[in-house]
Design a protein around this motif. Structure first.
Motif, PDB file in Angstrom:
ATOM      1  N   LEU A   1      48.405  24.942  33.867  1.00 53.49           N
ATOM      2  CA  LEU A   1      47.288  25.152  34.687  1.00 53.49           C
ATOM      3  C   LEU A   1      47.035  26.720  34.980  1.00 53.49           C
ATOM      4  O   LEU A   1      45.955  27.222  34.827  1.00 53.49           O
ATOM      5  CB  LEU A   1      47.601  24.932  36.191  1.00 53.49           C
ATOM      6  N   ASN A   2      48.240  27.659  35.224  1.00 56.07           N
ATOM      7  CA  ASN A   2      48.158  28.795  35.151  1.00 56.07           C
ATOM      8  C   ASN A   2      47.643  29.640  33.872  1.00 56.07           C
ATOM      9  O   ASN A   2      46.888  30.542  33.871  1.00 56.07           O
ATOM     10  CB  ASN A   2      49.610  29.549  35.333  1.00 56.07           C
ATOM     11  N   ASP A   3      48.200  29.348  32.702  1.00 59.03           N
ATOM     12  CA  ASP A   3      47.495  29.704  31.353  1.00 59.03           C
ATOM     13  C   ASP A   3      46.119  29.382  31.374  1.00 59.03           C
ATOM     14  O   ASP A   3      45.272  30.291  30.871  1.00 59.03           O
ATOM     15  CB  ASP A   3      48.447  29.075  30.352  1.00 59.03           C
ATOM     16  N   GLU A   4      45.639  28.258  31.734  1.00 60.79           N
ATOM     17  CA  GLU A   4      44.247  27.908  31.728  1.00 60.79           C
ATOM     18  C   GLU A   4      43.313  28.731  32.575  1.00 60.79           C
ATOM     19  O   GLU A   4      42.268  29.531  32.136  1.00 60.79           O
ATOM     20  CB  GLU A   4      44.143  26.479  31.945  1.00 60.79           C
ATOM     21  N   CYS A   5      43.829  28.947  33.807  1.00 59.18           N
ATOM     22  CA  CYS A   5      43.058  29.739  34.850  1.00 59.18           C
ATOM     23  C   CYS A   5      43.080  31.467  34.067  1.00 59.18           C
ATOM     24  O   CYS A   5      41.904  31.930  34.272  1.00 59.18           O
ATOM     25  CB  CYS A   5      43.895  29.864  36.119  1.00 59.18           C
TER      26      CYS A   5
ATOM     27  N   ASP B   1      46.728  26.806  45.889  1.00 61.48           N
ATOM     28  CA  ASP B   1      47.982  27.149  46.290  1.00 61.48           C
ATOM     29  C   ASP B   1      49.075  26.606  45.206  1.00 61.48           C
ATOM     30  O   ASP B   1      50.251  27.047  45.437  1.00 61.48           O
ATOM     31  CB  ASP B   1      48.289  26.351  47.537  1.00 61.48           C
ATOM     32  N   ARG B   2      48.514  25.872  44.225  1.00 61.39           N
ATOM     33  CA  ARG B   2      49.464  25.424  43.057  1.00 61.39           C
ATOM     34  C   ARG B   2      49.576  26.635  42.273  1.00 61.39           C
ATOM     35  O   ARG B   2      50.455  26.527  41.174  1.00 61.39           O
ATOM     36  CB  ARG B   2      49.090  24.384  42.576  1.00 61.39           C
ATOM     37  N   ILE B   3      48.524  27.594  41.995  1.00 59.13           N
ATOM     38  CA  ILE B   3      48.261  28.548  40.847  1.00 59.13           C
ATOM     39  C   ILE B   3      49.113  29.793  41.422  1.00 59.13           C
ATOM     40  O   ILE B   3      48.837  30.407  42.547  1.00 59.13           O
ATOM     41  CB  ILE B   3      46.854  28.767  40.568  1.00 59.13           C
ATOM     42  N   ARG B   4      49.748  30.534  40.505  1.00 55.07           N
ATOM     43  CA  ARG B   4      50.655  31.849  40.860  1.00 55.07           C
ATOM     44  C   ARG B   4      49.326  32.779  40.974  1.00 55.07           C
ATOM     45  O   ARG B   4      48.367  32.831  40.675  1.00 55.07           O
ATOM     46  CB  ARG B   4      51.704  32.075  39.836  1.00 55.07           C
ATOM     47  N   ALA B   5      49.925  33.838  41.425  1.00 56.74           N
ATOM     48  CA  ALA B   5      49.037  35.013  41.466  1.00 56.74           C
ATOM     49  C   ALA B   5      48.165  35.503  40.196  1.00 56.74           C
ATOM     50  O   ALA B   5      48.993  35.689  39.299  1.00 56.74           O
ATOM     51  CB  ALA B   5      49.497  36.386  41.996  1.00 56.74           C
ATOM     52  N   LEU B   6      46.980  35.648  40.163  1.00 56.27           N
ATOM     53  CA  LEU B   6      46.497  35.849  38.763  1.00 56.27           C
ATOM     54  C   LEU B   6      45.954  37.148  39.066  1.00 56.27           C
ATOM     55  O   LEU B   6      45.418  37.929  40.110  1.00 56.27           O
ATOM     56  CB  LEU B   6      45.048  35.051  38.584  1.00 56.27           C
ATOM     57  N   SER B   7      45.715  37.914  37.790  1.00 54.30           N
ATOM     58  CA  SER B   7      45.150  39.228  37.715  1.00 54.30           C
ATOM     59  C   SER B   7      43.576  38.931  37.790  1.00 54.30           C
ATOM     60  O   SER B   7      43.354  38.598  36.376  1.00 54.30           O
ATOM     61  CB  SER B   7      45.504  40.048  36.448  1.00 54.30           C
ATOM     62  N   VAL B   8      42.723  38.901  38.573  1.00 59.64           N
ATOM     63  CA  VAL B   8      41.359  38.687  38.747  1.00 59.64           C
ATOM     64  C   VAL B   8      40.432  39.678  38.577  1.00 59.64           C
ATOM     65  O   VAL B   8      39.362  39.816  39.023  1.00 59.64           O
ATOM     66  CB  VAL B   8      41.148  37.868  39.665  1.00 59.64           C
ATOM     67  N   TYR B   9      40.752  41.125  38.387  1.00 63.41           N
ATOM     68  CA  TYR B   9      40.192  42.180  38.257  1.00 63.41           C
ATOM     69  C   TYR B   9      38.823  41.724  37.450  1.00 63.41           C
ATOM     70  O   TYR B   9      38.900  41.303  36.558  1.00 63.41           O
ATOM     71  CB  TYR B   9      40.622  43.391  37.712  1.00 63.41           C
ATOM     72  N   PRO B  10      37.517  41.963  37.985  1.00 67.93           N
ATOM     73  CA  PRO B  10      37.093  42.750  39.162  1.00 67.93           C
ATOM     74  C   PRO B  10      37.026  41.829  40.293  1.00 67.93           C
ATOM     75  O   PRO B  10      36.151  42.547  41.314  1.00 67.93           O
ATOM     76  CB  PRO B  10      35.890  43.604  38.514  1.00 67.93           C
ATOM     77  N   TYR B  11      37.343  40.705  40.476  1.00 68.87           N
ATOM     78  CA  TYR B  11      37.302  39.884  41.600  1.00 68.87           C
ATOM     79  C   TYR B  11      38.012  40.108  42.619  1.00 68.87           C
ATOM     80  O   TYR B  11      39.377  40.616  42.551  1.00 68.87           O
ATOM     81  CB  TYR B  11      37.238  38.360  41.184  1.00 68.87           C
ATOM     82  N   ASP B  12      37.665  39.984  43.858  1.00 68.18           N
ATOM     83  CA  ASP B  12      38.751  40.395  45.130  1.00 68.18           C
ATOM     84  C   ASP B  12      39.615  39.178  45.270  1.00 68.18           C
ATOM     85  O   ASP B  12      40.623  39.223  45.878  1.00 68.18           O
ATOM     86  CB  ASP B  12      37.972  40.687  46.216  1.00 68.18           C
ATOM     87  N   ASP B  13      38.951  37.883  44.915  1.00 71.24           N
ATOM     88  CA  ASP B  13      39.849  36.728  45.338  1.00 71.24           C
ATOM     89  C   ASP B  13      39.606  35.627  44.133  1.00 71.24           C
ATOM     90  O   ASP B  13      38.438  35.608  43.666  1.00 71.24           O
ATOM     91  CB  ASP B  13      39.488  36.179  46.637  1.00 71.24           C
ATOM     92  N   TYR B  14      40.300  34.681  44.327  1.00 70.13           N
ATOM     93  CA  TYR B  14      39.837  33.406  43.286  1.00 70.13           C
ATOM     94  C   TYR B  14      40.351  32.023  44.155  1.00 70.13           C
ATOM     95  O   TYR B  14      40.989  31.927  44.888  1.00 70.13           O
ATOM     96  CB  TYR B  14      40.758  33.481  42.099  1.00 70.13           C
ATOM     97  N   LYS B  15      39.677  30.957  43.545  1.00 70.62           N
ATOM     98  CA  LYS B  15      39.794  29.558  44.093  1.00 70.62           C
ATOM     99  C   LYS B  15      39.817  28.525  42.815  1.00 70.62           C
ATOM    100  O   LYS B  15      39.078  28.924  41.907  1.00 70.62           O
ATOM    101  CB  LYS B  15      38.700  29.148  45.011  1.00 70.62           C
ATOM    102  N   VAL B  16      40.788  27.843  42.960  1.00 66.78           N
ATOM    103  CA  VAL B  16      40.833  26.823  41.746  1.00 66.78           C
ATOM    104  C   VAL B  16      40.725  25.293  42.218  1.00 66.78           C
ATOM    105  O   VAL B  16      41.363  24.882  42.998  1.00 66.78           O
ATOM    106  CB  VAL B  16      42.241  27.086  41.029  1.00 66.78           C
ATOM    107  N   VAL B  17      39.547  24.770  41.699  1.00 67.23           N
ATOM    108  CA  VAL B  17      39.439  23.276  42.116  1.00 67.23           C
ATOM    109  C   VAL B  17      39.425  22.409  40.872  1.00 67.23           C
ATOM    110  O   VAL B  17      39.211  22.765  39.594  1.00 67.23           O
ATOM    111  CB  VAL B  17      38.033  23.201  42.921  1.00 67.23           C
ATOM    112  N   LEU B  18      39.743  21.161  41.076  1.00 63.06           N
ATOM    113  CA  LEU B  18      39.784  19.988  40.231  1.00 63.06           C
ATOM    114  C   LEU B  18      38.272  19.071  40.342  1.00 63.06           C
ATOM    115  O   LEU B  18      38.138  18.872  41.412  1.00 63.06           O
ATOM    116  CB  LEU B  18      40.878  19.171  40.343  1.00 63.06           C
ATOM    117  N   LYS B  19      37.703  18.978  39.195  1.00 63.52           N
ATOM    118  CA  LYS B  19      36.460  18.185  39.621  1.00 63.52           C
ATOM    119  C   LYS B  19      36.364  16.932  38.733  1.00 63.52           C
ATOM    120  O   LYS B  19      36.831  16.976  37.396  1.00 63.52           O
ATOM    121  CB  LYS B  19      35.031  19.232  39.149  1.00 63.52           C
ATOM    122  N   PRO B  20      36.099  15.879  39.157  1.00 60.47           N
ATOM    123  CA  PRO B  20      35.582  14.633  38.313  1.00 60.47           C
ATOM    124  C   PRO B  20      34.602  14.471  37.518  1.00 60.47           C
ATOM    125  O   PRO B  20      33.479  14.547  37.834  1.00 60.47           O
ATOM    126  CB  PRO B  20      35.877  13.625  39.546  1.00 60.47           C
ATOM    127  N   LYS B  21      34.910  14.437  36.096  1.00 60.92           N
ATOM    128  CA  LYS B  21      33.944  14.653  34.798  1.00 60.92           C
ATOM    129  C   LYS B  21      34.416  13.672  33.809  1.00 60.92           C
ATOM    130  O   LYS B  21      35.337  13.390  33.847  1.00 60.92           O
ATOM    131  CB  LYS B  21      33.954  15.933  34.446  1.00 60.92           C
TER     132      LYS B  21
END
Length: 226
Positions: free
Chosen positions: A58-62, A8-28
């Protein structure tokens, strides 16, 4: 620590050819990015070190990761590179990195040698500058591969040194040389597109007095200290 959903923090992305996207933070332990193709689209995984990053970063990285997933070469966004260089990021993130990194003693003072003494000698000789060591952390390692004498994490500006050098029989200038080599990595551009031991790095490295002698000593150190 579990993953944190920040879609919900990420603006709408152009993710063609995908229908949807999810962004998560992982501890590494290290800075981390990856993606996973799912039944409904793409799941982008970012390091939790970026939890406080500006939304634009975050938007640029995604966006860069989506392009990567579609077969293009990954290119770290300039906005992310700039953010990673800030003192704010380093000061906030390095304690977490050090806590996750279990191979360090977390001290500059060894049994016989103090790494800061080496840093000060290098500063006095003019081989390194204030900019090279600004906001940096030096530590002896608990252990390190046999012929790996130092290590540098550019992101968190952490230099660690093989404990075999913490010996009165090892000349101070040898420890200085290893510290110098790793500090040169702190001087380098953080871009992942550049080779760490490039021609510029080697030119800097050869400025160390008796460079060949230092290299030869390290190649034979296990027989010297036997």
């Amino acid at each position: 620590m579990r993953s944190i959903d920040i879609t919900d923090r990420i603006r709408a992305l152009s993710v063609y050819p995908y229908d949807d996207y999810k962004v998560v933070l992982k501890p590494k332990m290290h800075l981390y990015y990856a993606y996973r193709i799912t039944d409904t689209g793409i799941e982008i995984e970012l390091s939790d070190y970026l939890a406080d990053a500006p939304i634009s970063v975050l938007n640029d990285e995604c966006a860069a990761i989506v392009k990567w997933s579609m077969g293009k070469r990954y290119v770290q966004p300039p906005s992310l590179t700039e953010y990673l260089r800030t003192s704010d990021f380093i000061v906030k993130s390095r304690p977490t990195y050090l806590k996750r990194c279990r191979s360090l003693t977390m001290t500059q003072q060894g049994r016989c040698k103090n790494l800061i003494d080496s840093v000060e000698r290098l500063m006095e000789s003019g081989l390194v500058t204030d900019d090279d060591i600004r906001n940096s952390y030096y530590s002896w390692a608990e252990h390190m591969a046999k012929y790996k004498f130092g290590q540098c994490n550019q992101t968190f500006r952490v230099v660690s040194v093989n404990p075999i050098l913490d010996d009165d029989r090892v000349p101070d200038e040898v420890v200085d040389y290893v510290i110098y080599h790793e500090t040169l990595h702190l001087r380098q551009d953080m871009s992942k597109t550049r080779r760490p031991h490039n021609a510029q790095f080697r030119a800097w490295e050869h400025m160390f007095p008796n460079y060949d002698g230092m290299e030869n000593y390290l190649k034979n150190i296990y027989s010297v200290l036997r």
